[in-house]
Every structure is written in structure tokens, then in C-alpha cells.
Design a protein around this motif. Structure first.
Motif, PDB file in Angstrom:
ATOM      1  N   VAL A 174       0.844  -1.205   0.000  1.00  0.00           N
ATOM      2  CA  VAL A 174       0.000   0.000   0.000  1.00  0.00           C
ATOM      3  C   VAL A 174       0.876   1.250   0.000  1.00  0.00           C
ATOM      4  O   VAL A 174       0.584   2.237  -0.693  1.00  0.00           O
ATOM      5  CB  VAL A 174      -0.951   0.000   1.219  1.00  0.00           C
ATOM      6  CG1 VAL A 174      -1.781   1.283   1.246  1.00  0.00           C
ATOM      7  CG2 VAL A 174      -1.863  -1.210   1.184  1.00  0.00           C
ATOM      8  N   PHE A 175       1.966   1.206   0.767  1.00  0.00           N
ATOM      9  CA  PHE A 175       2.883   2.347   0.820  1.00  0.00           C
ATOM     10  C   PHE A 175       3.519   2.613  -0.542  1.00  0.00           C
ATOM     11  O   PHE A 175       3.560   3.758  -1.017  1.00  0.00           O
ATOM     12  CB  PHE A 175       3.964   2.096   1.868  1.00  0.00           C
ATOM     13  CG  PHE A 175       5.068   3.119   1.878  1.00  0.00           C
ATOM     14  CD1 PHE A 175       4.838   4.413   2.322  1.00  0.00           C
ATOM     15  CD2 PHE A 175       6.336   2.786   1.427  1.00  0.00           C
ATOM     16  CE1 PHE A 175       5.855   5.361   2.324  1.00  0.00           C
ATOM     17  CE2 PHE A 175       7.364   3.723   1.433  1.00  0.00           C
ATOM     18  CZ  PHE A 175       7.122   5.013   1.878  1.00  0.00           C
ATOM     19  N   LEU A 176       4.024   1.556  -1.187  1.00  0.00           N
ATOM     20  CA  LEU A 176       4.664   1.723  -2.499  1.00  0.00           C
ATOM     21  C   LEU A 176       3.687   2.293  -3.519  1.00  0.00           C
ATOM     22  O   LEU A 176       4.032   3.197  -4.294  1.00  0.00           O
ATOM     23  CB  LEU A 176       5.205   0.381  -2.989  1.00  0.00           C
ATOM     24  CG  LEU A 176       6.440  -0.168  -2.271  1.00  0.00           C
ATOM     25  CD1 LEU A 176       6.769  -1.570  -2.771  1.00  0.00           C
ATOM     26  CD2 LEU A 176       7.643   0.749  -2.466  1.00  0.00           C
ATOM     27  N   GLU A 177       2.463   1.773  -3.519  1.00  0.00           N
ATOM     28  CA  GLU A 177       1.458   2.247  -4.470  1.00  0.00           C
ATOM     29  C   GLU A 177       1.076   3.702  -4.201  1.00  0.00           C
ATOM     30  O   GLU A 177       1.028   4.530  -5.120  1.00  0.00           O
ATOM     31  CB  GLU A 177       0.221   1.356  -4.393  1.00  0.00           C
ATOM     32  CG  GLU A 177      -0.868   1.768  -5.367  1.00  0.00           C
ATOM     33  CD  GLU A 177      -2.100   0.889  -5.263  1.00  0.00           C
ATOM     34  OE1 GLU A 177      -3.088   1.166  -5.986  1.00  0.00           O
ATOM     35  OE2 GLU A 177      -2.101  -0.070  -4.465  1.00  0.00           O
ATOM     36  N   THR A 178       0.830   4.028  -2.914  1.00  0.00           N
ATOM     37  CA  THR A 178       0.412   5.391  -2.553  1.00  0.00           C
ATOM     38  C   THR A 178       1.533   6.393  -2.806  1.00  0.00           C
ATOM     39  O   THR A 178       1.301   7.482  -3.353  1.00  0.00           O
ATOM     40  CB  THR A 178      -0.005   5.444  -1.072  1.00  0.00           C
ATOM     41  OG1 THR A 178      -0.993   4.452  -0.821  1.00  0.00           O
ATOM     42  CG2 THR A 178      -0.555   6.816  -0.719  1.00  0.00           C
ATOM     43  N   ALA A 179       2.754   6.043  -2.405  1.00  0.00           N
ATOM     44  CA  ALA A 179       3.891   6.951  -2.604  1.00  0.00           C
ATOM     45  C   ALA A 179       4.163   7.164  -4.088  1.00  0.00           C
ATOM     46  O   ALA A 179       4.446   8.285  -4.529  1.00  0.00           O
ATOM     47  CB  ALA A 179       5.135   6.394  -1.908  1.00  0.00           C
ATOM     48  N   GLY A 180       4.070   6.076  -4.884  1.00  0.00           N
ATOM     49  CA  GLY A 180       4.291   6.214  -6.326  1.00  0.00           C
ATOM     50  C   GLY A 180       3.278   7.141  -6.971  1.00  0.00           C
ATOM     51  O   GLY A 180       3.637   8.010  -7.781  1.00  0.00           O
ATOM     52  N   LEU A 181       1.994   6.978  -6.607  1.00  0.00           N
ATOM     53  CA  LEU A 181       0.956   7.863  -7.140  1.00  0.00           C
ATOM     54  C   LEU A 181       1.176   9.306  -6.717  1.00  0.00           C
ATOM     55  O   LEU A 181       1.010  10.241  -7.510  1.00  0.00           O
ATOM     56  CB  LEU A 181      -0.422   7.391  -6.663  1.00  0.00           C
ATOM     57  CG  LEU A 181      -0.959   6.090  -7.268  1.00  0.00           C
ATOM     58  CD1 LEU A 181      -2.240   5.671  -6.554  1.00  0.00           C
ATOM     59  CD2 LEU A 181      -1.225   6.270  -8.772  1.00  0.00           C
ATOM     60  N   ALA A 182       1.572   9.495  -5.461  1.00  0.00           N
ATOM     61  CA  ALA A 182       1.769  10.850  -4.927  1.00  0.00           C
ATOM     62  C   ALA A 182       2.893  11.580  -5.653  1.00  0.00           C
ATOM     63  O   ALA A 182       2.761  12.756  -6.015  1.00  0.00           O
ATOM     64  CB  ALA A 182       2.073  10.778  -3.428  1.00  0.00           C
ATOM     65  N   LEU A 183       4.001  10.890  -5.863  1.00  0.00           N
ATOM     66  CA  LEU A 183       5.156  11.541  -6.486  1.00  0.00           C
ATOM     67  C   LEU A 183       4.918  11.829  -7.963  1.00  0.00           C
ATOM     68  O   LEU A 183       5.545  12.735  -8.528  1.00  0.00           O
ATOM     69  CB  LEU A 183       6.404  10.673  -6.303  1.00  0.00           C
ATOM     70  CG  LEU A 183       6.877  10.513  -4.843  1.00  0.00           C
ATOM     71  CD1 LEU A 183       8.017   9.518  -4.746  1.00  0.00           C
ATOM     72  CD2 LEU A 183       7.307  11.857  -4.250  1.00  0.00           C
ATOM     73  N   ARG A 184       4.012  11.082  -8.581  1.00  0.00           N
ATOM     74  CA  ARG A 184       3.709  11.317 -10.003  1.00  0.00           C
ATOM     75  C   ARG A 184       2.556  12.297 -10.197  1.00  0.00           C
ATOM     76  O   ARG A 184       2.377  12.837 -11.298  1.00  0.00           O
ATOM     77  CB  ARG A 184       3.369   9.983 -10.692  1.00  0.00           C
ATOM     78  CG  ARG A 184       4.524   9.010 -10.808  1.00  0.00           C
ATOM     79  CD  ARG A 184       4.161   7.845 -11.720  1.00  0.00           C
ATOM     80  NE  ARG A 184       3.009   7.083 -11.228  1.00  0.00           N
ATOM     81  CZ  ARG A 184       3.082   6.045 -10.417  1.00  0.00           C
ATOM     82  NH1 ARG A 184       4.269   5.649  -9.973  1.00  0.00           N
ATOM     83  NH2 ARG A 184       1.990   5.395 -10.038  1.00  0.00           N
ATOM     84  N   GLU A 185       1.771  12.541  -9.173  1.00  0.00           N
ATOM     85  CA  GLU A 185       0.588  13.403  -9.279  1.00  0.00           C
ATOM     86  C   GLU A 185       0.985  14.835  -9.627  1.00  0.00           C
ATOM     87  O   GLU A 185       1.951  15.380  -9.100  1.00  0.00           O
ATOM     88  CB  GLU A 185      -0.180  13.363  -7.964  1.00  0.00           C
ATOM     89  CG  GLU A 185      -1.446  14.194  -7.947  1.00  0.00           C
ATOM     90  CD  GLU A 185      -2.447  13.745  -8.998  1.00  0.00           C
ATOM     91  OE1 GLU A 185      -2.727  14.559  -9.906  1.00  0.00           O
ATOM     92  OE2 GLU A 185      -2.913  12.589  -8.912  1.00  0.00           O
ATOM     93  N   THR A 186       0.216  15.452 -10.547  1.00  0.00           N
ATOM     94  CA  THR A 186       0.497  16.833 -10.952  1.00  0.00           C
ATOM     95  C   THR A 186      -0.434  17.835 -10.282  1.00  0.00           C
ATOM     96  O   THR A 186      -0.083  19.008 -10.142  1.00  0.00           O
ATOM     97  CB  THR A 186       0.365  16.968 -12.477  1.00  0.00           C
ATOM     98  OG1 THR A 186      -0.941  16.524 -12.888  1.00  0.00           O
ATOM     99  CG2 THR A 186       1.439  16.140 -13.178  1.00  0.00           C
ATOM    100  N   ASP A 187      -1.614  17.408  -9.872  1.00  0.00           N
ATOM    101  CA  ASP A 187      -2.535  18.291  -9.161  1.00  0.00           C
ATOM    102  C   ASP A 187      -2.056  18.439  -7.715  1.00  0.00           C
ATOM    103  O   ASP A 187      -1.962  17.460  -6.970  1.00  0.00           O
ATOM    104  CB  ASP A 187      -3.944  17.713  -9.193  1.00  0.00           C
ATOM    105  CG  ASP A 187      -4.954  18.619  -8.515  1.00  0.00           C
ATOM    106  OD1 ASP A 187      -5.027  18.592  -7.267  1.00  0.00           O
ATOM    107  OD2 ASP A 187      -5.648  19.362  -9.226  1.00  0.00           O
TER     108      ASP A 187
END
Length: 416
Positions: free
Chosen positions: A116-129
Motif C-alpha cells: 500500500v505504501f509503495l502504491e500510494t507513494a508512487g501515485l503521490a510523487l507522479r501526481e500533478t494536481d
């Protein structure tokens, strides 16, 4: 059709299992081979872990005739044990396919905090909004509740994975810090800084808390964080505050204000909380202030004052570094110093194995009397120490030239 229960697996801050929100008590320590097998299979995720790698991880340093058979026996014991727990029930969760061991998620679904951490952190670092990014970064930081499998920190695979998780956590935290500061959301940043400091007591995380509290006008709380940080670094690591930390201290000192209606309230607030007995123990920053004041007073009244450095040393006269013995000896040495000196003397912990004392109104020859007094008090605790106290004494002075060393006593009097 019966709905399958979901088992939650936590590996940050320690291995634990919960089912439907309720913790599951496991009967074996996480360091046993059987539990390491369970942890390795779960940590491997959906891909599983090859038999060869699993054998190397579990039995690489063991001299076994046939480690494959040993692995098979441990796997059988683990399956049998899991079926005795209410959480896992009759599910046959550990399977072998094409030479790899894996957890059958169709049989019993699991949710791993690491995944869950890897998925959430990956999405967060790629998010542009930015708004979504902040929310995801904060969520990722909250998932990371401590180092990866600290009970198995000595295992190479745990150390390598732990460093990767730690780096990703730091990346999320620092991006969150930058964005939250730009939005003025200091309460949320303060919470992240406090959590980070509980896991990793690094100076940068103490500074995050201090900066947030100062912006929020909570200067007394900021001073408390500063005192906790400086005490930890002096007592545990023997480090003095950095320039950045001292800058915060001076900024806080200018802002901390106390209000009292009458003089008696002010006086009451200045009273010592503990019983006034023996020498006064203070933090190193407090000690430096006491030292500056005393040196100024000496210029007016003509009294003498001396600095005494007490160091715990081993049989060879080298600084004692055995952590198991050191902390016990240092606590007793603190008591010996405090009870051997007068109320008007000051002392502080100067390093992991040292105390620094400010002696006021004494003559040079009095230092030997004080050393004997501390030695006798220290020995009275009956530690049977294979260590001794080494003393160095210099006159207190604020002059530019270094003071002449007046006394030096080799270790030896305290050997049991």
C-alpha cells in the motif's frame, strides 16, 4: 457464498497480523526460522520467492546436509500452525509453483502495508494536481509507521529493502514539507515532523517541528522541542547543537514571553521543580549560560572557578564504549557527582561517556579532594566496575588563550 475475510499484514515498525481490525497473537518470535519463512513469503508479494533464494536467506550460514528437506519440513510446520489460528483457519495459503513459494491470495486475501505504501507513494510523487498530491503524500507518510522489519534488521535482504523504503518515505516527507509550507498548512506539517522524529530522531525533523511551532506562535512548545533535541544529542551522541539549531534557540528566546500579575507569581514560576540537593544538573546550553555568568562574576569578586571533565575509561585508559555497561555507569556517575558537590556547583552531560563540572570558589588543591569524594561515592554503589573515572581540570576563563591544565589524574583507583 461466504465472504472471504481479509488479513492485514504490517511490516513497518515490526511484523504484526490483524484480521478484521483485530490484532492476531502469534505464538512464535519473529526471529524463528518458521516465522522468517512466513515473513519472506508474504514480503515477496504476488511474484513469490524462488526456493533457492529462500534457502539462502534462511539457512545460508547453517551447515545442513539437505537444506531443501529442512525448508520443506519448516513449510509443513508453518502450514499446520497457521491452520490452528482463528485468523487463517483451514485455508492452505502457502503454495509452491514453478519452484517458487508464494501466498495464495485467492485462498486468503492479504493487505500488506508495504505494498500500500509503495502504491500510494508512487501515485503521490507522479501526481500533478497539488491538492491531490498533498493528500496522497500525507497518506503515504502515515502508512510508514517505522523501519521495515526492525527485528530482522541484521538480515541483508531486510536491510536492502529497508533502505529503499526509507528513501521513498523521505522523498514523500520532503515534498510534503515544501507543499504544506507554501500553503501555510503548518499544523499538518507539524504532525508529519513529529511522526518522523519518533521514527528517526534526526535534526532536520526536530527543526521542522520548531519552525512550525514558531510560525504558529507556540514558542514555549518550540523551546520544549529544542530542549528535547539538544538533550538527546548530548546524552546519546555527545554532539553539540548545530548553528541552525542555535539560530532557532536565539529566535525563540526573543519570542518567549511570560505574564504574571504580581511579583510573587514570577518568583513561583522560577522555583526548581525538584528538591534542592547537591550540585545543579542542567543541559549543555544551560551550562554554557551558567559558565558565562560565573566568568563575569569572577572578574568582580576575585574568586576562582574551575572546569572539571570526568571521563569513564577502560583498563587501558581509553574512553569506555561498551554500551551495555556505559549507560549504567554514567547514571551512577551522575548520582555520584550530584551528591558529592555543593548546591552552588553546576554539571552537565558532555558526551556519551563524559560529564563537565563547573566548580566555584575553590583552590587548585581542592580538586583532588573532590575527585576522591566522587570516586568514593561511585564505588559505594557496588558496581564492581571494570572501568574508572579519569579527571582533567582547568581554570574557568573567558580569555582567548587556553587555560593551563592544573590537574590530571590517570585512571586506576577504581579497579575492582
Amino acid at each position: 457464498m461466504e465472504e472471504k475475510r481479509i488479513v492485514s499484514i504490517n511490516m513497518f515498525g515490526g511484523f504484526s497480523v490483524s484480521c478484521e481490525g483485530m490484532p492476531v497473537a502469534l505464538d512464535y518470535a519473529n526471529t524463528t526460522k518458521m516465522m522468517q519463512l512466513l515473513i519472506s513469503v508474504l514480503a515477496a508479494g504476488r511474484e513469490g520467492i524462488p526456493r533457492k533464494e529462500l534457502i539462502s536467506r534462511l539457512y545460508g550460514n547453517d551447515e545442513l546436509e539437505d537444506p531443501t528437506v529442512t525448508l520443506r519440513v519448516n513449510a509443513h510446520r508453518l502450514r499446520k500452525y497457521l491452520k490452528t489460528t482463528e485468523c487463517f483457519g483451514d485455508a492452505d495459503c502457502i503454495k509452491i509453483k514453478t519452484g517458487s513459494y508464494f501466498w495464495d491470495r485467492e485462498e486468503l486475501p492479504v493487505v500488506l502495508d508495504t505494498e500500500v505504501f509503495l502504491e500510494t507513494a508512487g501515485l503521490a510523487l507522479r501526481e500533478t494536481d497539488e491538492d491531490k498530491k498533498i493528500t496522497q503524500l500525507i497518506h503515504a507518510c502515515h502508512i510508514y509507521q517505522g523501519e521495515f522489519l526492525p527485528e530482522l534488521a541484521g538480515e541483508e535482504w531486510v536491510a536492502v529493502s529497508g533502505m529503499d523504503y526509507q528513501k521513498l518515505y523521505f522523498d514523500c516527507l520532503r515534498e510534503a514539507e515544501e507543499l504544506l509550507k507554501s500553503r501555510g498548512r503548518y499544523e499538518e506539517l507539524l504532525e508529519l515532523g513529529a511522526q518522523a522524529c519518533r521514527i528517526y530522531p534526526y535534526e532536520e525533523f526536530y527543526l521542522i517541528q520548531i519552525d512550525c511551532l514558531m510560525v504558529l506562535g507556540r514558542f514555549k512548545e518550540a523551546m520544549d522541542v529544542y530542549e528535547n533535541a539538544t538533550s538527546f544529542y548530548f546524552e546519546e551522541l555527545g554532539l553539540t547543537p548545530s548553528e541552525e539549531m542555535m539560530e532557532r534557540f536565539h529566535a525563540m528566546s526573543d519570542k518567549v514571553q511570560f505574564r504574571a500579575a504580581v511579583m510573587t507569581d514570577i518568583k513561583e514560576g522560577l522555583q526548581e521543580e525538584k528538591e534542592k540537593y547537591g550540585a545543579y544538573f542542567c543541559t549543555y546550553p544551560g551550562f554554557t549560560d551558567c559558565y558565562h555568568i560565573v566568568c563575569r562574576m569572577l572578574e568582580r569578586n576575585g574568586q576562582a572557578a574551575f572546569l572539571m571533565l570526568c571521563t569513564m575509561v577502560d583498563r587501558e585508559g581509553q574512553p569506555l564504549t561498551d554500551e551495555n555497561k556505559l549507560e549504567k555507569y554514567m547514571e551512577k556517575l551522575k548520582q555520584a557527582i550530584g551528591s558529592s558537590l555543593r548546591k552552588g556547583d553546576f554539571y552537565t552531560r558532555y558526551g556519551s561517556n563524559q560529564y563537565l563540572i563547573l566548580l566555584i570558589g575553590l583552590q587548585q588543591e581542592d580538586s583532588a579532594i573532590i575527585q576522591n569524594r566522587i570516586d568514593s561515592r561511585f564505588l559505594s554503589f557496588g558496581l564492581k566496575a571494570r572501568a574508572a573515572i579519569e579527571y582533567k581540570v582547568q581554570p574557568a576563563s573567558e580569555e582567548d588563550r587556553p587555560g593551563e591544565e592544573l590537574a590530571f589524574r590517570q585512571a586506576g583507583a577504581l579497579w575492582s
